[in-house]
Scaffold this motif. Structure first.
Motif, PDB file in Angstrom:
ATOM      1  N   GLN A 148      52.659  16.217  14.144  1.00  0.00           N
ATOM      2  CA  GLN A 148      51.678  16.399  15.228  1.00  0.00           C
ATOM      3  C   GLN A 148      52.328  17.114  16.419  1.00  0.00           C
ATOM      4  O   GLN A 148      51.752  18.044  16.995  1.00  0.00           O
ATOM      5  N   ALA A 149      53.545  16.714  16.760  1.00  0.00           N
ATOM      6  CA  ALA A 149      54.250  17.302  17.909  1.00  0.00           C
ATOM      7  C   ALA A 149      54.574  18.774  17.636  1.00  0.00           C
ATOM      8  O   ALA A 149      54.437  19.628  18.525  1.00  0.00           O
ATOM      9  N   VAL A 150      54.945  19.082  16.396  1.00  0.00           N
ATOM     10  CA  VAL A 150      55.214  20.483  16.020  1.00  0.00           C
ATOM     11  C   VAL A 150      53.929  21.300  16.205  1.00  0.00           C
ATOM     12  O   VAL A 150      53.942  22.403  16.764  1.00  0.00           O
ATOM     13  N   GLU A 160      59.751  28.979  18.062  1.00  0.00           N
ATOM     14  CA  GLU A 160      61.178  29.232  17.837  1.00  0.00           C
ATOM     15  C   GLU A 160      62.012  28.019  18.266  1.00  0.00           C
ATOM     16  O   GLU A 160      61.757  27.428  19.327  1.00  0.00           O
ATOM     17  N   GLY A 161      62.977  27.651  17.434  1.00  0.00           N
ATOM     18  CA  GLY A 161      63.862  26.529  17.793  1.00  0.00           C
ATOM     19  C   GLY A 161      63.217  25.169  17.604  1.00  0.00           C
ATOM     20  O   GLY A 161      63.786  24.149  18.012  1.00  0.00           O
ATOM     21  N   VAL A 162      62.027  25.143  16.980  1.00  0.00           N
ATOM     22  CA  VAL A 162      61.311  23.866  16.814  1.00  0.00           C
ATOM     23  C   VAL A 162      61.705  23.221  15.477  1.00  0.00           C
ATOM     24  O   VAL A 162      61.654  23.878  14.429  1.00  0.00           O
ATOM     25  N   HIS A 163      62.091  21.954  15.526  1.00  0.00           N
ATOM     26  CA  HIS A 163      62.478  21.241  14.298  1.00  0.00           C
ATOM     27  C   HIS A 163      61.808  19.875  14.268  1.00  0.00           C
ATOM     28  O   HIS A 163      61.823  19.156  15.268  1.00  0.00           O
ATOM     29  N   GLN A 164      61.261  19.510  13.117  1.00  0.00           N
ATOM     30  CA  GLN A 164      60.741  18.162  12.940  1.00  0.00           C
ATOM     31  C   GLN A 164      61.890  17.335  12.407  1.00  0.00           C
ATOM     32  O   GLN A 164      62.264  17.449  11.242  1.00  0.00           O
ATOM     33  N   ALA A 165      62.476  16.521  13.281  1.00  0.00           N
ATOM     34  CA  ALA A 165      63.690  15.795  12.898  1.00  0.00           C
ATOM     35  C   ALA A 165      63.424  14.325  12.612  1.00  0.00           C
ATOM     36  O   ALA A 165      64.272  13.632  12.066  1.00  0.00           O
ATOM     37  N   GLY A 166      62.242  13.845  12.977  1.00  0.00           N
ATOM     38  CA  GLY A 166      61.995  12.399  12.946  1.00  0.00           C
ATOM     39  C   GLY A 166      62.254  11.821  14.334  1.00  0.00           C
ATOM     40  O   GLY A 166      62.615  12.542  15.264  1.00  0.00           O
ATOM     41  N   ASP A 167      62.087  10.527  14.430  1.00  0.00           N
ATOM     42  CA  ASP A 167      62.101   9.885  15.746  1.00  0.00           C
ATOM     43  C   ASP A 167      63.386   9.074  15.953  1.00  0.00           C
ATOM     44  O   ASP A 167      63.682   8.158  15.182  1.00  0.00           O
TER      45      ASP A 167
END
Ligand code: UD1
Ligand code: UDP
Length: 351
Positions: A148-150, A160-167
């Motif tokens: 959702q945040a992405v 650019e530079g966006v990563h879904q890393a978890g919380d």
């Protein structure tokens, strides 16, 4: 790699603790504490419990208006950046300390990594929403906790530079729940039984700086037929006194507690009633029903999954949902597998 973590408020100590652990000895790290939170049980206790390194510098900014706080931090952070000359500045969440850290670094052209990027309430009257939007738009690396945040960032053209890393707060909860069971004696100290009480936290300025809303929340809580434990944030203590409001008899007010005691209070509660961001997630992760005392939430997945409901500051809605909201469904792993901080550090080291 030389990194400065900028922290200042309670939830940031939890987030930074996990990132610092993952960082280990893979470079030089420095902790700048803005001093936004300064009481022993809002700050130092977290450093001890979470085994965070003592801050290298504490700016001692404390409370004040948004302008006073943020400008004081900006100056202090800027001086420290000049002294340390870091390769990266890491900022966390959405407080005034986040905004000041991001702005100071951006003005010195030092790349920023934002942990917990992309969250949106779409309510610009929340100071945190302004902090989030600006910090995200200044960051080179944006570590989102959820899809959702992405998606929120994408809508603003930030890809650019966006990563879904978890919380990283999920990382902390997974790591510290067992430790809390061993070390915390809060349940016996307060003579609480599992499922025999509900836990309350309220501190959002939109709720507690408004006499009508704070009054509505207290009157909703007064109608709940169960003992309520309320570790009360200092802002809320101050505003209840200032407005001359009465604390209902079923509300047991205690001082803010440390992270380990909080995990135990959360995990064993029948219900959590809160306006905190972090606590909505923790309720979900622990499988405790959550009533959010706000009109909207950034953590929409908890609502979609059926474990969180929104009442706003509305006394009859609070009472009604306490009585009728009893989720008993699956909880998908929406906040990652407990290794968000490792992913964040790996990506940071590759940049
Ligand atoms: C801040 C963040 C909020 C976050 C919360 C976490 C901003 C705009 N708000 O809100 O996003 O959810 O931290 O808890 O950055 N006080 C003390 N001792 C302390 C800290 C605060 O007594 O250690 C009192 C002071 O009177 C202070 C007031 O609480 O003026 C508010 O503190 P402040 O840091 O300005 O905002 P929070 O409400 O804590
Ligand atoms: N917390 C705590 N003791 C308390 C209240 C909160 O340890 O008395 C922890 C909570 O478990 C979570 C974090 O602080 O990890 C959330 O902070 P807060 O609610 O102040 O801020 P928010 O998440 O809303 O920004």
């Amino acid at each position: 790699m030389k990194t400065i973590h900028v922290v200042g408020a309670r939830p940031q100590f939890v987030k930074a603790a996990m990132v610092s652990r993952a960082f280990g000895d893979q470079g030089e790290e420095y902790f700048l504490h803005t001093g936004q939170h300064y009481s022993e049980n809002m700050s130092q206790l977290f450093f001890v419990e979470l085994n965070l390194p003592k801050p290298d510098i504490n700016l001692g900014i404390g409370g004040g208006s948004h302008a006073e706080q943020t400008s004081g931090m900006l100056l202090g952070i800027d001086r420290y950046l000049e002294q340390v000359q870091p390769d990266w500045v890491i900022v966390y969440g959405d407080t005034n300390s986040t905004l000041a850290g991001a702005l100071a670094a951006a003005k010195r052209e030092i790349p920023i990594a934002h942990v917990e990027a992309g969250l949106r309430s779409y309510n610009r009257s929340m100071p945190e929403e302004i902090n989030r939007v600006i910090s995200d738009h200044l960051s080179a690396l944006l570590f989102c906790p959820t899809d959702q945040a992405v998606g929120n960032l994408k809508k603003e053209g930030v890809v650019e530079g966006v990563h879904q890393a978890g919380d990283v707060m999920a990382d902390a909860l997974f790591m510290f729940t067992e430790i809390a069971k061993q070390k915390s004696s809060i349940l016996s100290t307060l003579d609480l039984k599992t499922g025999g009480y509900a836990l309350v936290t309220v501190h959002r300025s939109g709720n507690v700086d408004d006499r009508e809303k704070l009054g509505q929340i207290l009157s909703g809580l007064a109608q709940i037929d169960m003992p309520l434990i309320f570790p009360m944030h200092p802002r809320t203590q101050k505003m209840i006194a200032e407005f001359g409001l009465d604390v209902p008899a079923n509300l047991r007010v205690i001082e803010p507690v440390g992270y380990l005691d909080m995990l135990m209070l959360e995990a064993n509660a029948d219900c959590i009633l809160t306006d905190s961001g972090g606590i909505q997630k923790e309720a979900y992760l622990l499988g405790v029903r959550c009533i959010t005392l706000r009109e909207e939430t950034e953590w929409v997945e908890t609502v979609t999954a059926g474990w969180n409901c929104l009442t706003g500051a509305n006394s009859s809605a609070i009472k009604a949902r306490f009585d009728d909201f009893h989720p008993n469904i699956e909880r998908p792993q929406i906040y990652g597998d407990g290794h968000a901080a490792d992913k964040i550090i790996n990506i940071l080291l590759q940049n």
